[in-house]
Design an enzyme around this catalytic site. Structure first.
Site, PDB file in Angstrom:
ATOM      1  N   ASN A  10      37.882  33.456  31.380  1.00  0.00           N
ATOM      2  CA  ASN A  10      38.100  34.778  31.968  1.00  0.00           C
ATOM      3  C   ASN A  10      37.414  34.774  33.327  1.00  0.00           C
ATOM      4  O   ASN A  10      36.189  34.772  33.398  1.00  0.00           O
ATOM      5  CB  ASN A  10      37.493  35.841  31.039  1.00  0.00           C
ATOM      6  CG  ASN A  10      37.527  37.229  31.646  1.00  0.00           C
ATOM      7  OD1 ASN A  10      38.118  37.440  32.704  1.00  0.00           O
ATOM      8  ND2 ASN A  10      36.885  38.187  30.973  1.00  0.00           N
ATOM      9  N   TRP A  11      38.214  34.743  34.377  1.00  0.00           N
ATOM     10  CA  TRP A  11      37.652  34.590  35.723  1.00  0.00           C
ATOM     11  C   TRP A  11      37.160  35.932  36.277  1.00  0.00           C
ATOM     12  O   TRP A  11      36.631  35.984  37.384  1.00  0.00           O
ATOM     13  CB  TRP A  11      38.684  33.959  36.660  1.00  0.00           C
ATOM     14  CG  TRP A  11      39.133  32.577  36.245  1.00  0.00           C
ATOM     15  CD1 TRP A  11      38.723  31.872  35.137  1.00  0.00           C
ATOM     16  CD2 TRP A  11      40.061  31.728  36.925  1.00  0.00           C
ATOM     17  NE1 TRP A  11      39.342  30.650  35.094  1.00  0.00           N
ATOM     18  CE2 TRP A  11      40.171  30.528  36.175  1.00  0.00           C
ATOM     19  CE3 TRP A  11      40.828  31.857  38.094  1.00  0.00           C
ATOM     20  CZ2 TRP A  11      41.012  29.477  36.563  1.00  0.00           C
ATOM     21  CZ3 TRP A  11      41.660  30.806  38.469  1.00  0.00           C
ATOM     22  CH2 TRP A  11      41.751  29.635  37.718  1.00  0.00           C
ATOM     23  N   LYS A  12      37.387  36.994  35.534  1.00  0.00           N
ATOM     24  CA  LYS A  12      36.913  38.342  35.930  1.00  0.00           C
ATOM     25  C   LYS A  12      37.290  38.620  37.395  1.00  0.00           C
ATOM     26  O   LYS A  12      38.337  38.179  37.842  1.00  0.00           O
ATOM     27  CB  LYS A  12      35.411  38.466  35.659  1.00  0.00           C
ATOM     28  CG  LYS A  12      35.086  38.178  34.176  1.00  0.00           C
ATOM     29  CD  LYS A  12      33.701  38.568  33.775  1.00  0.00           C
ATOM     30  CE  LYS A  12      33.499  38.223  32.298  1.00  0.00           C
ATOM     31  NZ  LYS A  12      32.193  38.622  31.792  1.00  0.00           N
ATOM     32  N   HIS A  95      38.233  44.182  26.630  1.00  0.00           N
ATOM     33  CA  HIS A  95      37.011  43.491  27.053  1.00  0.00           C
ATOM     34  C   HIS A  95      35.873  44.506  27.175  1.00  0.00           C
ATOM     35  O   HIS A  95      36.089  45.652  27.543  1.00  0.00           O
ATOM     36  CB  HIS A  95      37.242  42.781  28.389  1.00  0.00           C
ATOM     37  CG  HIS A  95      36.124  41.850  28.726  1.00  0.00           C
ATOM     38  ND1 HIS A  95      34.953  42.296  29.310  1.00  0.00           N
ATOM     39  CD2 HIS A  95      35.963  40.525  28.508  1.00  0.00           C
ATOM     40  CE1 HIS A  95      34.131  41.267  29.446  1.00  0.00           C
ATOM     41  NE2 HIS A  95      34.716  40.183  28.969  1.00  0.00           N
ATOM     42  N   GLU A  97      33.743  44.964  29.329  1.00  0.00           N
ATOM     43  CA  GLU A  97      33.637  45.612  30.648  1.00  0.00           C
ATOM     44  C   GLU A  97      34.671  46.720  30.787  1.00  0.00           C
ATOM     45  O   GLU A  97      34.419  47.736  31.429  1.00  0.00           O
ATOM     46  CB  GLU A  97      33.757  44.546  31.747  1.00  0.00           C
ATOM     47  CG  GLU A  97      32.486  43.704  31.799  1.00  0.00           C
ATOM     48  CD  GLU A  97      32.700  42.230  32.078  1.00  0.00           C
ATOM     49  OE1 GLU A  97      33.725  41.849  32.664  1.00  0.00           O
ATOM     50  OE2 GLU A  97      31.800  41.434  31.690  1.00  0.00           O
ATOM     51  N   GLU A 167      32.587  39.193  21.333  1.00  0.00           N
ATOM     52  CA  GLU A 167      31.678  39.048  22.466  1.00  0.00           C
ATOM     53  C   GLU A 167      30.580  40.097  22.353  1.00  0.00           C
ATOM     54  O   GLU A 167      30.768  41.243  22.794  1.00  0.00           O
ATOM     55  CB  GLU A 167      32.432  39.244  23.788  1.00  0.00           C
ATOM     56  CG  GLU A 167      33.588  38.291  23.986  1.00  0.00           C
ATOM     57  CD  GLU A 167      33.968  38.164  25.461  1.00  0.00           C
ATOM     58  OE1 GLU A 167      33.829  37.069  25.986  1.00  0.00           O
ATOM     59  OE2 GLU A 167      34.377  39.167  26.068  1.00  0.00           O
ATOM     60  N   GLY A 173      27.024  37.465  30.197  1.00  0.00           N
ATOM     61  CA  GLY A 173      26.463  37.325  31.542  1.00  0.00           C
ATOM     62  C   GLY A 173      24.950  37.407  31.590  1.00  0.00           C
ATOM     63  O   GLY A 173      24.364  37.538  32.653  1.00  0.00           O
ATOM     64  N   SER A 213      27.875  34.041  27.304  1.00  0.00           N
ATOM     65  CA  SER A 213      27.006  32.950  27.776  1.00  0.00           C
ATOM     66  C   SER A 213      27.306  31.607  27.113  1.00  0.00           C
ATOM     67  O   SER A 213      26.388  30.849  26.795  1.00  0.00           O
ATOM     68  CB  SER A 213      25.529  33.331  27.613  1.00  0.00           C
ATOM     69  OG  SER A 213      25.238  34.495  28.374  1.00  0.00           O
ATOM     70  N   GLY A 234      33.105  33.295  30.495  1.00  0.00           N
ATOM     71  CA  GLY A 234      33.081  34.024  31.759  1.00  0.00           C
ATOM     72  C   GLY A 234      32.505  33.155  32.870  1.00  0.00           C
ATOM     73  O   GLY A 234      33.203  32.352  33.476  1.00  0.00           O
ATOM     74  N   GLY A 235      31.209  33.296  33.109  1.00  0.00           N
ATOM     75  CA  GLY A 235      30.553  32.614  34.230  1.00  0.00           C
ATOM     76  C   GLY A 235      30.845  31.124  34.302  1.00  0.00           C
ATOM     77  O   GLY A 235      31.156  30.592  35.382  1.00  0.00           O
TER      78      GLY A 235
HETATM   79  P1  13P Z   1      29.850  35.083  30.206  1.00  0.00           P
HETATM   80  O1  13P Z   1      30.354  33.762  29.705  1.00  0.00           O
HETATM   81  O2  13P Z   1      29.629  35.109  31.690  1.00  0.00           O
HETATM   82  O3  13P Z   1      28.681  35.578  29.418  1.00  0.00           O
HETATM   83  O4  13P Z   1      31.038  36.158  29.969  1.00  0.00           O
HETATM   84  C1  13P Z   1      31.639  36.230  28.735  1.00  0.00           C
HETATM   85  C2  13P Z   1      32.824  37.086  28.844  1.00  0.00           C
HETATM   86  O5  13P Z   1      32.718  38.283  29.033  1.00  0.00           O
HETATM   87  C3  13P Z   1      34.147  36.461  28.754  1.00  0.00           C
HETATM   88  O6  13P Z   1      35.140  37.411  28.615  1.00  0.00           O
END
Ligand code: 13P
Length: 250
Positions: A10-12, A95, A97, A167, A173, A213, A234-235
């Site tokens: 997920n490149w957000k 998600h 967020e 998640e 994050g 993470s 994510g990251g």
């Molecule tokens: P991180 O891997 O940056 O913690 O993010 C997870 C995430 O929200 C993937 O959708």
């Protein structure tokens, strides 16, 4: 036999088109012999750029959200019809967020889930508790509510195109990962909830990813858990050098 693994990035809200293209090309090249199922979910603005790069490869194209309506006066929203037109195959919905920063509730998420499924997409339904909910002993209840709410009205047939991503919000994050055992316990519980809503066979088959993470250093141990079938990253998905080792864990 364990279910097959599904590793998604997920490149957000990151990357220009040129940066997205560079990452997508590196992933295609370095994952071409990858054994698992993969997904890249760039921002809406990079979908058209990334689509031809991943087309025909083992990397699916995902979007990070969609509107709850198919079309109409919805300024700033993106329709499933527009996503389909770009070659998107999968939509990430619910998600944390979206839930917490943009106040999406289970009812809205469910509307999106049903619309996306009705248009033939695969859906990754994200669930997960806040830190205060975990500390209050409510992690399972919150996840149960989000699974039930998100899947309300989804047929057993369409469930085959649903992936659940657990998640825990406190792990996203933050560098804090749920221990593999804690994550597995929630995954087992979510599987049981799906079993209650559908059937034992559906519970056995559904892919449940872990997110929060995930890094090259912890991927193999997480994936070794009985109920963890992949990752939503994510990251660490923003660089081939960190996503590829996760995608090829173990
Ligand atoms: P991180 O891997 O940056 O913690 O993010 C997870 C995430 O929200 C993937 O959708």
């Amino acid at each position: 036999m364990k279910r097959s693994y599904y590793i998604a990035g997920n490149w957000k809200m990151h990357k220009t088109r040129a940066e997205a293209a560079e990452l997508a090309k590196a992933l295609v090249d370095r994952l071409k012999d990858g054994k698992h199922k993969y997904l890249a979910a760039p921002s809406f603005t990079s979908l058209e750029t990334v689509a031809p790069i991943v087309k025909g490869t083992n990397i699916r194209l995902g979007a990070q959200n969609c509107a709850a309506e198919e079309q109409g006066a919805h300024t700033g929203e993106v329709s499933v019809l527009q996503l389909k037109d770009l070659g998107v195959q999968t939509v990430i919905l619910g998600h944390s967020e979206r839930r917490h920063l943009y106040k999406e509730d289970d009812e809205l998420i469910n509307k999106k889930v049903r619309l996306a499924l009705s248009r033939g997409f695969e859906v990754i339904l994200c669930i997960g508790e806040l830190l205060e909910e975990r500390e209050a002993g409510r992690a399972e209840a919150v996840c149960q509510g989000q699974v039930r709410g998100g899947l309300d009205g989804v047929s057993a047939g369409d469930l085959g195109r649903v992936v659940i991503a657990y998640e825990p919000v406190w792990a996203i994050g933050t560098g804090k990962t749920a221990t593999p055992q804690d994550a597995d316990a929630v995954h087992a519980f979510v599987r049981k909830v799906v079993g209650g809503l559908y059937s034992p066979a559906a519970a056995e088959q559904i892919i449940i990813q872990y997110g929060g993470s995930v890094k090259p250093e912890n991927a193999a141990e997480l994936m070794a858990q009985e109920n963890i079938d992949g990752a939503l990253v994510g990251g660490a998905a923003l660089k081939a050098d960190t996503f590829v080792p996760i995608a090829q864990f173990g």
